[in-house]
Design a protein around this motif. Sequence first.
Motif, PDB file in Angstrom:
ATOM      1  N   PHE A 168      25.315 -31.637 -94.348  1.00  0.00           N
ATOM      2  CA  PHE A 168      26.408 -31.849 -95.286  1.00  0.00           C
ATOM      3  C   PHE A 168      26.870 -30.524 -95.880  1.00  0.00           C
ATOM      4  O   PHE A 168      26.056 -29.625 -96.118  1.00  0.00           O
ATOM      5  CB  PHE A 168      25.963 -32.772 -96.435  1.00  0.00           C
ATOM      6  CG  PHE A 168      25.557 -34.142 -95.981  1.00  0.00           C
ATOM      7  CD1 PHE A 168      26.491 -35.167 -95.886  1.00  0.00           C
ATOM      8  CD2 PHE A 168      24.238 -34.415 -95.644  1.00  0.00           C
ATOM      9  CE1 PHE A 168      26.117 -36.437 -95.462  1.00  0.00           C
ATOM     10  CE2 PHE A 168      23.854 -35.682 -95.225  1.00  0.00           C
ATOM     11  CZ  PHE A 168      24.793 -36.700 -95.125  1.00  0.00           C
ATOM     12  N   HIS A 171      31.986 -30.269-100.840  1.00  0.00           N
ATOM     13  CA  HIS A 171      33.428 -30.307-101.068  1.00  0.00           C
ATOM     14  C   HIS A 171      33.621 -29.882-102.527  1.00  0.00           C
ATOM     15  O   HIS A 171      33.371 -30.659-103.451  1.00  0.00           O
ATOM     16  CB  HIS A 171      33.962 -31.720-100.835  1.00  0.00           C
ATOM     17  CG  HIS A 171      35.455 -31.823-100.845  1.00  0.00           C
ATOM     18  ND1 HIS A 171      36.212 -31.560-101.977  1.00  0.00           N
ATOM     19  CD2 HIS A 171      36.335 -32.160 -99.867  1.00  0.00           C
ATOM     20  CE1 HIS A 171      37.486 -31.750-101.702  1.00  0.00           C
ATOM     21  NE2 HIS A 171      37.590 -32.096-100.418  1.00  0.00           N
ATOM     22  N   ARG A 176      31.138 -33.143-104.367  1.00  0.00           N
ATOM     23  CA  ARG A 176      30.162 -33.961-103.638  1.00  0.00           C
ATOM     24  C   ARG A 176      30.054 -33.444-102.205  1.00  0.00           C
ATOM     25  O   ARG A 176      30.880 -32.662-101.746  1.00  0.00           O
ATOM     26  CB  ARG A 176      30.582 -35.427-103.637  1.00  0.00           C
ATOM     27  CG  ARG A 176      31.911 -35.703-102.955  1.00  0.00           C
ATOM     28  CD  ARG A 176      32.271 -37.171-103.011  1.00  0.00           C
ATOM     29  NE  ARG A 176      33.580 -37.449-102.418  1.00  0.00           N
ATOM     30  CZ  ARG A 176      33.786 -37.640-101.127  1.00  0.00           C
ATOM     31  NH1 ARG A 176      32.764 -37.585-100.279  1.00  0.00           N
ATOM     32  NH2 ARG A 176      34.995 -37.880-100.668  1.00  0.00           N
ATOM     33  N   TYR A 177      29.006 -33.912-101.524  1.00  0.00           N
ATOM     34  CA  TYR A 177      28.810 -33.495-100.142  1.00  0.00           C
ATOM     35  C   TYR A 177      29.616 -34.375 -99.182  1.00  0.00           C
ATOM     36  O   TYR A 177      29.781 -35.580 -99.406  1.00  0.00           O
ATOM     37  CB  TYR A 177      27.334 -33.574 -99.762  1.00  0.00           C
ATOM     38  CG  TYR A 177      26.493 -32.509-100.409  1.00  0.00           C
ATOM     39  CD1 TYR A 177      26.712 -31.155-100.169  1.00  0.00           C
ATOM     40  CD2 TYR A 177      25.467 -32.851-101.292  1.00  0.00           C
ATOM     41  CE1 TYR A 177      25.947 -30.177-100.771  1.00  0.00           C
ATOM     42  CE2 TYR A 177      24.689 -31.873-101.894  1.00  0.00           C
ATOM     43  CZ  TYR A 177      24.938 -30.538-101.637  1.00  0.00           C
ATOM     44  OH  TYR A 177      24.176 -29.581-102.237  1.00  0.00           O
ATOM     45  N   VAL A 178      30.089 -33.729 -98.133  1.00  0.00           N
ATOM     46  CA  VAL A 178      30.749 -34.437 -97.039  1.00  0.00           C
ATOM     47  C   VAL A 178      30.063 -34.010 -95.744  1.00  0.00           C
ATOM     48  O   VAL A 178      29.479 -32.925 -95.666  1.00  0.00           O
ATOM     49  CB  VAL A 178      32.261 -34.111 -96.981  1.00  0.00           C
ATOM     50  CG1 VAL A 178      32.963 -34.593 -98.244  1.00  0.00           C
ATOM     51  CG2 VAL A 178      32.497 -32.620 -96.768  1.00  0.00           C
ATOM     52  N   PRO A 179      30.087 -34.857 -94.709  1.00  0.00           N
ATOM     53  CA  PRO A 179      29.476 -34.466 -93.438  1.00  0.00           C
ATOM     54  C   PRO A 179      30.079 -33.168 -92.908  1.00  0.00           C
ATOM     55  O   PRO A 179      31.278 -32.920 -93.048  1.00  0.00           O
ATOM     56  CB  PRO A 179      29.800 -35.649 -92.523  1.00  0.00           C
ATOM     57  CG  PRO A 179      29.963 -36.806 -93.452  1.00  0.00           C
ATOM     58  CD  PRO A 179      30.611 -36.227 -94.679  1.00  0.00           C
ATOM     59  N   PRO A 184      28.133 -33.218 -87.793  1.00  0.00           N
ATOM     60  CA  PRO A 184      27.472 -33.849 -88.941  1.00  0.00           C
ATOM     61  C   PRO A 184      26.045 -34.312 -88.669  1.00  0.00           C
ATOM     62  O   PRO A 184      25.227 -34.351 -89.590  1.00  0.00           O
ATOM     63  CB  PRO A 184      28.384 -35.037 -89.265  1.00  0.00           C
ATOM     64  CG  PRO A 184      29.095 -35.327 -87.986  1.00  0.00           C
ATOM     65  CD  PRO A 184      29.269 -34.013 -87.295  1.00  0.00           C
TER      66      PRO A 184
END
Length: 208
Positions: A168, A171, A176-179, A184
């Motif tokens: 991750f 962002h 927050r985390y995104v793939p 991913p």
Amino acid sequence: MGAAMAAEAEYGRGERATPENWMYRPANGWTYDQVKELVLPFDWDLVDGNIVVRGMAVWWHNRVRNRLYYQLESARRRPYAVDSEQCIVIDDHNAPKPDVVVFDETGLDIRTVVQIPADKAVLAVEVVSTGSRLEDRFSKPALYAGAGIDYYWRVERDEDDLPVVHEFWLHHEAGRYVPSPEQPTHTGKMTTNVPFPVDIDLHSLIDG
């Protein structure tokens, strides 16, 4: 019940956590200063002012954690350092210990540093155990993202007992985390360039 409430009130006035009182959470939660010298016969994290017991880890978890540490340590480049089970103080009420952490050691003195400042951490890694699924999938990544840690790896155990790494990226606007937009999920082999180039045979984390 009355004795417990009285103990909670007493320990809420700046008293340090001890093996006798740690289970009596103060009204506003424990702070890092209150728990930093606490010694218990089990591993624990400070999350949202709570002393959270970490369950007994199985050999699979420990081997994967240890070998991931060595792979990252072998691949690291300045100014980065790698450590395992090292406390990161995010704020007064949150001081988790990632299974593995990569951080910028610029300006840190190994002789005096007790915990890793959150603004120095760049990667947190958690190896999921039976008793840590909720923390590793939800609460801990939320803490790490809120602290501005750029990357998070969640390592799961698949049905063939092989490690699978979910990568991750933070962002920053959303907090927050995104793939990872590059890849991913890593199975069999993990190749990434952040926070530095890493090429890991995931089978090697448990074989031999």
